[in-house]
Scaffold this motif. Structure first.
Motif, PDB file in Angstrom:
ATOM      1  N   LEU A  97      39.113 -38.612  59.816  1.00  0.00           N
ATOM      2  CA  LEU A  97      37.864 -37.841  59.865  1.00  0.00           C
ATOM      3  C   LEU A  97      37.463 -37.867  58.437  1.00  0.00           C
ATOM      4  O   LEU A  97      36.230 -38.064  58.246  1.00  0.00           O
ATOM      5  CB  LEU A  97      38.002 -36.457  60.245  1.00  0.00           C
ATOM      6  N   GLU A  98      38.124 -37.784  57.442  1.00  0.00           N
ATOM      7  CA  GLU A  98      37.846 -37.748  55.997  1.00  0.00           C
ATOM      8  C   GLU A  98      37.190 -39.070  55.512  1.00  0.00           C
ATOM      9  O   GLU A  98      36.081 -39.374  54.992  1.00  0.00           O
ATOM     10  CB  GLU A  98      39.082 -37.295  54.960  1.00  0.00           C
ATOM     11  N   ASN A  99      37.689 -40.246  56.191  1.00  0.00           N
ATOM     12  CA  ASN A  99      37.367 -41.324  55.962  1.00  0.00           C
ATOM     13  C   ASN A  99      35.925 -41.542  56.749  1.00  0.00           C
ATOM     14  O   ASN A  99      35.096 -42.413  55.996  1.00  0.00           O
ATOM     15  CB  ASN A  99      38.216 -42.765  56.382  1.00  0.00           C
ATOM     16  N   TYR A 100      35.771 -41.096  57.705  1.00  0.00           N
ATOM     17  CA  TYR A 100      34.220 -41.115  58.627  1.00  0.00           C
ATOM     18  C   TYR A 100      33.416 -40.447  57.712  1.00  0.00           C
ATOM     19  O   TYR A 100      32.306 -40.635  57.413  1.00  0.00           O
ATOM     20  CB  TYR A 100      34.514 -40.521  59.953  1.00  0.00           C
ATOM     21  N   ILE A 101      33.767 -39.150  57.016  1.00  0.00           N
ATOM     22  CA  ILE A 101      32.938 -38.445  56.359  1.00  0.00           C
ATOM     23  C   ILE A 101      32.294 -39.163  55.033  1.00  0.00           C
ATOM     24  O   ILE A 101      31.287 -39.220  54.656  1.00  0.00           O
ATOM     25  CB  ILE A 101      33.540 -37.164  55.951  1.00  0.00           C
ATOM     26  N   ASP A 102      33.223 -39.889  54.351  1.00  0.00           N
ATOM     27  CA  ASP A 102      33.112 -40.678  53.232  1.00  0.00           C
ATOM     28  C   ASP A 102      32.197 -41.671  53.264  1.00  0.00           C
ATOM     29  O   ASP A 102      31.305 -42.117  52.802  1.00  0.00           O
ATOM     30  CB  ASP A 102      34.398 -40.827  52.599  1.00  0.00           C
ATOM     31  N   ASN A 109      22.309 -39.750  51.306  1.00  0.00           N
ATOM     32  CA  ASN A 109      22.410 -38.490  50.428  1.00  0.00           C
ATOM     33  C   ASN A 109      22.011 -37.338  50.985  1.00  0.00           C
ATOM     34  O   ASN A 109      21.105 -36.984  51.408  1.00  0.00           O
ATOM     35  CB  ASN A 109      21.346 -38.812  49.026  1.00  0.00           C
ATOM     36  N   LEU A 110      23.091 -36.309  51.028  1.00  0.00           N
ATOM     37  CA  LEU A 110      23.000 -35.193  51.828  1.00  0.00           C
ATOM     38  C   LEU A 110      22.028 -34.303  50.906  1.00  0.00           C
ATOM     39  O   LEU A 110      21.891 -33.182  51.305  1.00  0.00           O
ATOM     40  CB  LEU A 110      24.313 -34.478  52.021  1.00  0.00           C
ATOM     41  N   GLY A 111      22.197 -34.388  49.552  1.00  0.00           N
ATOM     42  CA  GLY A 111      21.247 -33.552  48.850  1.00  0.00           C
ATOM     43  C   GLY A 111      22.145 -32.253  48.540  1.00  0.00           C
ATOM     44  O   GLY A 111      23.258 -31.995  48.909  1.00  0.00           O
ATOM     45  N   THR A 112      21.423 -31.393  48.012  1.00  0.00           N
ATOM     46  CA  THR A 112      21.930 -29.908  47.515  1.00  0.00           C
ATOM     47  C   THR A 112      21.235 -28.751  48.466  1.00  0.00           C
ATOM     48  O   THR A 112      21.272 -27.445  48.472  1.00  0.00           O
ATOM     49  CB  THR A 112      21.692 -29.512  46.204  1.00  0.00           C
ATOM     50  N   GLU A 113      20.021 -29.232  49.127  1.00  0.00           N
ATOM     51  CA  GLU A 113      19.145 -28.113  49.876  1.00  0.00           C
ATOM     52  C   GLU A 113      19.717 -28.041  51.514  1.00  0.00           C
ATOM     53  O   GLU A 113      20.220 -29.300  51.988  1.00  0.00           O
ATOM     54  CB  GLU A 113      17.868 -28.523  50.163  1.00  0.00           C
ATOM     55  N   LEU A 164      32.387 -33.548  59.838  1.00  0.00           N
ATOM     56  CA  LEU A 164      31.796 -34.875  59.970  1.00  0.00           C
ATOM     57  C   LEU A 164      30.573 -34.926  60.991  1.00  0.00           C
ATOM     58  O   LEU A 164      29.483 -35.712  60.836  1.00  0.00           O
ATOM     59  CB  LEU A 164      32.884 -35.448  60.800  1.00  0.00           C
ATOM     60  N   LEU A 165      30.504 -33.930  61.881  1.00  0.00           N
ATOM     61  CA  LEU A 165      29.202 -33.972  62.686  1.00  0.00           C
ATOM     62  C   LEU A 165      28.005 -33.716  62.010  1.00  0.00           C
ATOM     63  O   LEU A 165      26.615 -34.199  62.198  1.00  0.00           O
ATOM     64  CB  LEU A 165      29.392 -32.939  63.956  1.00  0.00           C
ATOM     65  N   PHE A 166      28.114 -32.757  60.831  1.00  0.00           N
ATOM     66  CA  PHE A 166      26.837 -32.558  59.910  1.00  0.00           C
ATOM     67  C   PHE A 166      26.659 -33.879  59.569  1.00  0.00           C
ATOM     68  O   PHE A 166      25.400 -34.276  59.278  1.00  0.00           O
ATOM     69  CB  PHE A 166      27.415 -31.692  58.860  1.00  0.00           C
ATOM     70  N   THR A 178      13.567 -36.321  56.627  1.00  0.00           N
ATOM     71  CA  THR A 178      14.348 -34.958  56.888  1.00  0.00           C
ATOM     72  C   THR A 178      13.820 -33.800  56.268  1.00  0.00           C
ATOM     73  O   THR A 178      13.201 -33.853  55.155  1.00  0.00           O
ATOM     74  CB  THR A 178      15.763 -35.045  56.399  1.00  0.00           C
ATOM     75  N   LYS A 179      13.745 -32.652  57.061  1.00  0.00           N
ATOM     76  CA  LYS A 179      12.956 -31.559  56.615  1.00  0.00           C
ATOM     77  C   LYS A 179      14.051 -30.677  55.851  1.00  0.00           C
ATOM     78  O   LYS A 179      15.194 -30.385  56.387  1.00  0.00           O
ATOM     79  CB  LYS A 179      12.304 -30.593  57.748  1.00  0.00           C
ATOM     80  N   LYS A 180      13.714 -30.000  54.661  1.00  0.00           N
ATOM     81  CA  LYS A 180      14.698 -29.096  54.062  1.00  0.00           C
ATOM     82  C   LYS A 180      14.303 -27.793  54.209  1.00  0.00           C
ATOM     83  O   LYS A 180      13.031 -27.790  54.383  1.00  0.00           O
ATOM     84  CB  LYS A 180      14.543 -29.670  52.615  1.00  0.00           C
ATOM     85  N   ILE A 181      15.182 -26.813  54.064  1.00  0.00           N
ATOM     86  CA  ILE A 181      14.784 -25.462  54.039  1.00  0.00           C
ATOM     87  C   ILE A 181      14.366 -24.820  52.865  1.00  0.00           C
ATOM     88  O   ILE A 181      14.807 -25.172  51.739  1.00  0.00           O
ATOM     89  CB  ILE A 181      16.264 -24.426  54.580  1.00  0.00           C
ATOM     90  N   ARG A 182      13.081 -24.500  52.866  1.00  0.00           N
ATOM     91  CA  ARG A 182      12.367 -24.149  51.705  1.00  0.00           C
ATOM     92  C   ARG A 182      12.880 -22.695  51.053  1.00  0.00           C
ATOM     93  O   ARG A 182      13.284 -21.800  51.668  1.00  0.00           O
ATOM     94  CB  ARG A 182      10.812 -23.950  51.981  1.00  0.00           C
ATOM     95  N   GLY A 183      13.254 -22.683  49.676  1.00  0.00           N
ATOM     96  CA  GLY A 183      13.600 -21.733  48.974  1.00  0.00           C
ATOM     97  C   GLY A 183      14.982 -21.107  48.870  1.00  0.00           C
ATOM     98  O   GLY A 183      15.370 -20.314  48.272  1.00  0.00           O
ATOM     99  N   ILE A 184      15.829 -22.319  49.646  1.00  0.00           N
ATOM    100  CA  ILE A 184      17.293 -21.778  49.730  1.00  0.00           C
ATOM    101  C   ILE A 184      18.047 -23.171  49.419  1.00  0.00           C
ATOM    102  O   ILE A 184      17.806 -24.169  49.823  1.00  0.00           O
ATOM    103  CB  ILE A 184      17.373 -21.588  50.923  1.00  0.00           C
TER     104      ILE A 184
END
Length: 186
Positions: A97-102, A109-113, A164-166, A178-184
């Motif tokens: 699973l870790e390999n699939y995630i990597d 790019n998952l970003g920080t939001e 992994l699902l995320f 992709t829509k980001k959550i504003r302000g968080i």
């Protein structure tokens, strides 16, 4: 013709894998019932996904969840017999699973939001499955606190599965807005 109803559960009890029975309201039954729910959610997600690679990963997860369900629906002295019957979740399962995630996070790019679910039917269905798997994780932890689970790899495996699902949801939407959550921020 085989009948699907057995009437065994009409009294409110259910049989466990390898013998024994419990009330259908028991925490153990709730936990492995949530495994079944997660398998079904992943099955639905598989019908919504456009990418063969992701569909194959989902099917692998479904097979693994059946193993988790078998382990969780075995109690007491019978739990020691489970390794003779199925390939249980182990450190290699977690590494897979870790390999699939990597692999997924190397492609997107998952970003920080925080990301708003619902960009596509495929990613939305993966996000629903992810929330069911998160609930499953909470139930497994609660079950482990009450009745220690012999195979602690299950807790780690289920935690990685939700991650992994995320990641797969974001990969499914790789070329979408992709829509980001504003302000968080995370």
């Amino acid at each position: 013709m085989v009948k699907i109803y057995t009437k065994n559960g009409d009294s409110g009890n259910t049989n466990l894998f390898l013998g024994g029975s419990l009330s259908k309201s028991d925490l153990r039954v709730d936990t492995y019932g949530t495994v079944d729910e997660a398998v079904s959610c992943l099955g639905f997600a598989k019908t919504q996904i456009n990418t063969t690679k992701i569909k194959d990963i989902i099917e692998n997860l479904q097979h693994s969840l059946f193993k988790v369900g078998a382990e969780l629906s075995t109690q007491g002295s019978k739990a020691s017999k489970i390794n003779d019957l199925i390939n249980t979740i182990n450190e290699d399962s977690i590494k897979e699973l870790e390999n699939y995630i990597d692999d997924a996070t190397n492609e997107v790019n998952l970003g920080t939001e925080f990301i708003m679910p619902g960009i596509s039917p495929g990613s939305a269905s993966l996000d629903v499955a992810r929330t069911v798997v998160r609930r499953l994780e909470r139930l497994i932890v609660k079950l482990n606190e009450k009745f220690p689970i012999k195979n602690h790899n299950i807790i780690i495996y289920i935690n990685r599965m939700s991650d992994l699902l995320f990641a797969l949801g974001r990969l499914e939407d790789k070329n979408k807005d992709t829509k980001k959550i504003r302000g968080i921020r995370k």
